[in-house]
Scaffold this active site. Structure first.
Site, PDB file in Angstrom:
ATOM      1  N   GLU A 232       0.906  -1.278   0.266  1.00  0.00           N
ATOM      2  CA  GLU A 232       0.018  -0.096  -0.015  1.00  0.00           C
ATOM      3  C   GLU A 232       1.027   1.235  -0.275  1.00  0.00           C
ATOM      4  O   GLU A 232       1.456   1.520   1.154  1.00  0.00           O
ATOM      5  CB  GLU A 232      -0.929  -0.061   1.242  1.00  0.00           C
ATOM      6  CG  GLU A 232      -1.755  -1.140   1.431  1.00  0.00           C
ATOM      7  CD  GLU A 232      -2.838  -1.042   0.354  1.00  0.00           C
ATOM      8  OE1 GLU A 232      -3.249  -0.177  -0.171  1.00  0.00           O
ATOM      9  OE2 GLU A 232      -3.637  -2.348   0.015  1.00  0.00           O
ATOM     10  N   CYS A 266      -1.977   9.310   2.080  1.00  0.00           N
ATOM     11  CA  CYS A 266      -1.677   8.905   0.715  1.00  0.00           C
ATOM     12  C   CYS A 266      -2.972   9.118  -0.161  1.00  0.00           C
ATOM     13  O   CYS A 266      -2.544   9.137  -1.212  1.00  0.00           O
ATOM     14  CB  CYS A 266      -1.866   7.283   0.967  1.00  0.00           C
ATOM     15  SG  CYS A 266      -3.101   6.382   1.887  1.00  0.00           S
TER      16      CYS A 266
HETATM   17  P1  NAD Z   1       8.358   4.650   4.700  1.00  0.00           P
HETATM   18  O1  NAD Z   1       8.596   3.778   3.749  1.00  0.00           O
HETATM   19  O2  NAD Z   1       9.477   5.603   5.096  1.00  0.00           O
HETATM   20  O3  NAD Z   1       8.292   3.719   6.412  1.00  0.00           O
HETATM   21  C1  NAD Z   1       7.081   2.891   6.463  1.00  0.00           C
HETATM   22  C2  NAD Z   1       7.417   1.878   7.446  1.00  0.00           C
HETATM   23  O4  NAD Z   1       8.453   1.137   6.989  1.00  0.00           O
HETATM   24  C3  NAD Z   1       7.995   2.233   8.884  1.00  0.00           C
HETATM   25  O5  NAD Z   1       7.354   1.510   9.560  1.00  0.00           O
HETATM   26  C4  NAD Z   1       9.641   2.037   8.623  1.00  0.00           C
HETATM   27  O6  NAD Z   1      10.180   2.058   9.825  1.00  0.00           O
HETATM   28  C5  NAD Z   1       9.503   0.726   7.869  1.00  0.00           C
HETATM   29  N1  NAD Z   1      10.752   0.733   7.096  1.00  0.00           N
HETATM   30  C6  NAD Z   1      11.747   1.419   6.693  1.00  0.00           C
HETATM   31  N2  NAD Z   1      12.680   0.782   6.005  1.00  0.00           N
HETATM   32  C7  NAD Z   1      12.427  -0.737   6.150  1.00  0.00           C
HETATM   33  C8  NAD Z   1      13.024  -1.705   5.404  1.00  0.00           C
HETATM   34  N3  NAD Z   1      14.117  -1.672   4.701  1.00  0.00           N
HETATM   35  N4  NAD Z   1      12.251  -2.887   5.568  1.00  0.00           N
HETATM   36  C9  NAD Z   1      11.095  -2.889   6.185  1.00  0.00           C
HETATM   37  N5  NAD Z   1      10.798  -1.788   6.735  1.00  0.00           N
HETATM   38  C10 NAD Z   1      11.240  -0.734   6.542  1.00  0.00           C
HETATM   39  O7  NAD Z   1       6.862   5.301   4.740  1.00  0.00           O
HETATM   40  P2  NAD Z   1       6.562   6.640   5.809  1.00  0.00           P
HETATM   41  O8  NAD Z   1       7.147   7.796   5.567  1.00  0.00           O
HETATM   42  O9  NAD Z   1       6.237   5.897   7.213  1.00  0.00           O
HETATM   43  O10 NAD Z   1       5.100   6.750   5.129  1.00  0.00           O
HETATM   44  C11 NAD Z   1       4.460   7.771   4.055  1.00  0.00           C
HETATM   45  C12 NAD Z   1       4.274   6.904   3.178  1.00  0.00           C
HETATM   46  O11 NAD Z   1       3.361   6.068   2.879  1.00  0.00           O
HETATM   47  C13 NAD Z   1       3.989   7.869   1.564  1.00  0.00           C
HETATM   48  O12 NAD Z   1       4.536   7.669   0.727  1.00  0.00           O
HETATM   49  C14 NAD Z   1       2.324   7.520   1.728  1.00  0.00           C
HETATM   50  O13 NAD Z   1       1.529   7.791   0.658  1.00  0.00           O
HETATM   51  C15 NAD Z   1       2.401   5.940   2.035  1.00  0.00           C
HETATM   52  N6  NAD Z   1       1.177   5.698   2.427  1.00  0.00           N
HETATM   53  C16 NAD Z   1       0.138   4.934   1.841  1.00  0.00           C
HETATM   54  C17 NAD Z   1      -0.913   4.495   2.120  1.00  0.00           C
HETATM   55  C18 NAD Z   1      -1.637   3.308   1.578  1.00  0.00           C
HETATM   56  O14 NAD Z   1      -2.686   2.939   2.026  1.00  0.00           O
HETATM   57  N7  NAD Z   1      -1.639   3.415   0.116  1.00  0.00           N
HETATM   58  C19 NAD Z   1      -1.368   4.774   3.325  1.00  0.00           C
HETATM   59  C20 NAD Z   1      -0.722   5.507   4.086  1.00  0.00           C
HETATM   60  C21 NAD Z   1       0.837   5.932   3.586  1.00  0.00           C
END
Ligand code: NAD
Length: 506
Positions: A232, A266
């Site tokens: 997502e 998002c």
């Molecule tokens: P991010 O990718 O920086 O982090 C998301 C999660 O991944 C965090 O818990 C982080 O600790 C973890 N993470 C980081 N590196 C990792 C790795 N190598 N392996 C596994 N996990 C890891 O995203 P963010 O900044 O927390 O969130 C914002 C983004 O999320 C935006 O792009 C937004 O559009 C998207 N988003 C999507 C939806 C949806 O439903 N499509 C909903 C909300 C947010």
């Protein structure tokens, strides 16, 4: 090493939180593996009843929980209550009603050519589900998949975002209070290193919500095993304003859809396409209405709070600077608010936005309304679709039929007519994206089935000594040729007659 949390409102230090190590993650996965069969063996009705304790807790303590989420994220308490918390009991209620039907064994048709047989589809839990969640809706985006996976009969390990650890602890505390069997639901605080460790642990599916960049890493880790992964990811949602858009509603929809949660969503409105015949009227009204919005801390009961963490402000500033350099015009706001502490940013309108600008091509995730003037709806639709992202979108018109036609042609996972964001809150509607916005669906029927394996079962009730198609083949070719032709021409009687002949020959 620990996570240090600072308030987005006052910038004061709110606490330090443990970063779960790789060894601890692997141990947690082993414990989940042991706990999973016991939970799967509990009948669905009892699993639902157990999880209902959470629904009651949220109803009783909603305002208090919402305040804690707002302390963590900075968002208005109304947002925490209505867009974060509300959906969790609503989803639980929906699945209490629907899950027995969704997960039950289903009898399906068996071809007449297979006499004496019955066919079934079963769904069974995958085992251990890893959920990795983001900071922008830290409660809802973690709890809905977590509860869906539990209802489907899996053990779960959740790794909440390091940006919002207060909500991580809040969820841990709530789940502890409902006393699920030991290790069925584990919440591990940590950062990207904890998330990466979880993707390498012994789990059966990874449900990831976050950025495209991290999503690719998660998918690569899942590919090594291989295990299913659901992504997502981000969005750059289009908002198409047709010539006959209901003006007042459309303007208010654009403001709410683009600026709720300070645009850190998002499904935020990130590209507003306005047909030229209504452009000036729409933009003038937008400017008039944006001035009425109030900005402040959650306790101040304002419309817009601060951004949640500092690096997000840098992204917004970079996108605005790039757009200005390439010919766009900021016609409202555009700056960080500096006369008070906190991560506050002015709600912003930027016009003359076009492809090739970061603010058009990339997800901004800030309180910015980028506006694009288009000749007509066809151009709007073409531009809306000609983009790397496809999460949600909306079209605004007084003609519902044409609205539905345009919505049907939008390349995204959810589209709305004369509405914005809200479809994500309908538990019956599957949610997820296309293209770089990810794949897989949760919510609705798919939201439970996605956490199960499907098994097809065929039962032979006739128990004859053998089957006409089995060995030996000698002498069967002429009959089989007739069966083949009869079947393909839809002449069942002919096929059955030949089958009877084969059987009689024995
Ligand atoms: P991010 O990718 O920086 O982090 C998301 C999660 O991944 C965090 O818990 C982080 O600790 C973890 N993470 C980081 N590196 C990792 C790795 N190598 N392996 C596994 N996990 C890891 O995203 P963010 O900044 O927390 O969130 C914002 C983004 O999320 C935006 O792009 C937004 O559009 C998207 N988003 C999507 C939806 C949806 O439903 N499509 C909903 C909300 C947010």
């Amino acid at each position: 090493m620990s996570i240090q949390k600072f308030s987005p409102v006052t910038e004061e230090h709110l606490g330090d939180f443990h970063i779960t190590t790789k060894e601890e993650v692997l141990e947690a996965a082993q414990r989940a593996r042991k706990a999973a069969p016991g939970w799967a063996a509990i009948p669905l009705e009892r699993r639902l009843k157990h999880l209902d304790k959470l629904r009651k807790l949220i109803i009783e303590e909603g305002e208090e929980i919402a305040r804690e989420i707002s302390k963590d994220t900075g968002k208005p308490i109304v947002d925490s209550l209505m867009t974060e918390l509300m959906s969790v009991p609503l989803f639980l209620e929906y699945y209490q009603k629907e899950a027995p039907d969704i997960l039950k064994t289903q009898k399906v048709k068996t071809p007449i050519l297979f006499p004496g047989k019955s066919s079934y589809i079963q769904h069974y839990p995958m085992g251990v589900i890893a959920i990795i969640s983001p900071w922008n809706f830290p409660f809802q985006l973690a709890m809905v998949p977590l509860l869906s996976a539990l209802i489907a009969g899996n053990a779960v390990i959740l790794k909440p975002s390091e940006v919002t650890p207060l909500t991580g602890m809040l969820m841990k505390n709530l789940m502890d209070r409902i006393n699920l069997p030991k290790d069925v639901c584990q919440i591990l605080m940590g950062d990207g290193s904890t998330g990466a460790a979880l993707t390498e642990a012994d789990v059966d599916k990874i449900f990831f919500t976050g950025s495209v960049a991290t999503g690719k890493k998660v998918m690569a880790a899942a590919a090594k095993k291989p295990i299913p992964v659901e992504l997502e990811l981000g969005g750059k949602d289009a908002f198409i304003v047709c010539h006959d858009a209901p003006l007042e509603r459309t303007v208010k929809g654009a403001l709410w859809g683009g600026l709720i949660n300070c645009g850190q969503m998002c499904v935020s409105v990130e590209r507003i396409f306005v047909v030229e015949s209504i452009y000036d009227t729409f933009v003038d009204k937008l400017k008039e209405e944006i001035q009425k919005l109030t900005i402040g801390a959650p306790e101040e009961q304002c419309d817009i709070g601060p951004m949640t963490f500092p690096s997000q402000i840098k992204v917004v500033e970079q996108h605005l600077a790039d757009a200005l350099e390439k010919g766009a015009k900021i016609t409202h706001g555009g700056k960080k608010i500096t006369d008070r502490p906190g991560l506050f940013f002015e709600p912003t309108i930027i016009e003359d936005v076009k492809p090739g600008m970061l603010i058009y091509d990339e997800e901004t995730f800030g309180p910015v309304l980028p506006i694009i003037k288009v000749r007509n709806e066809h151009q709007a639709l073409k531009m809306a679709n000609d983009h790397q992202y496809g999460l949600t979108g909306s079209v605004w018109t007084s003609d519902h039929k044409r609205g539905l036609e345009i919505a049907s042609k939008m390349e995204c996972g959810q589209a709305m007519v004369n509405d914005v964001v809200l479809a994500v809150g309908n538990p019956a509607l599957p949610f997820g994206g296309v293209k770089s916005s990810g794949f897989g669906r949760y919510h609705g029927k798919e939201g439970l089935l996605g956490f199960t394996h499907q098994k097809s079962i065929m039962v032979d009730r006739a128990i004859l000594s053998d089957e006409p198609f089995w060995f030996p083949y000698a002498g069967k070719l002429p009959h089989m040729t007739k069966i083949f032709k009869s079947l393909l021409k839809g002449k069942m009687l002919g096929a059955v007659t030949e089958l009877v002949k084969i059987r009689r020959k024995k």
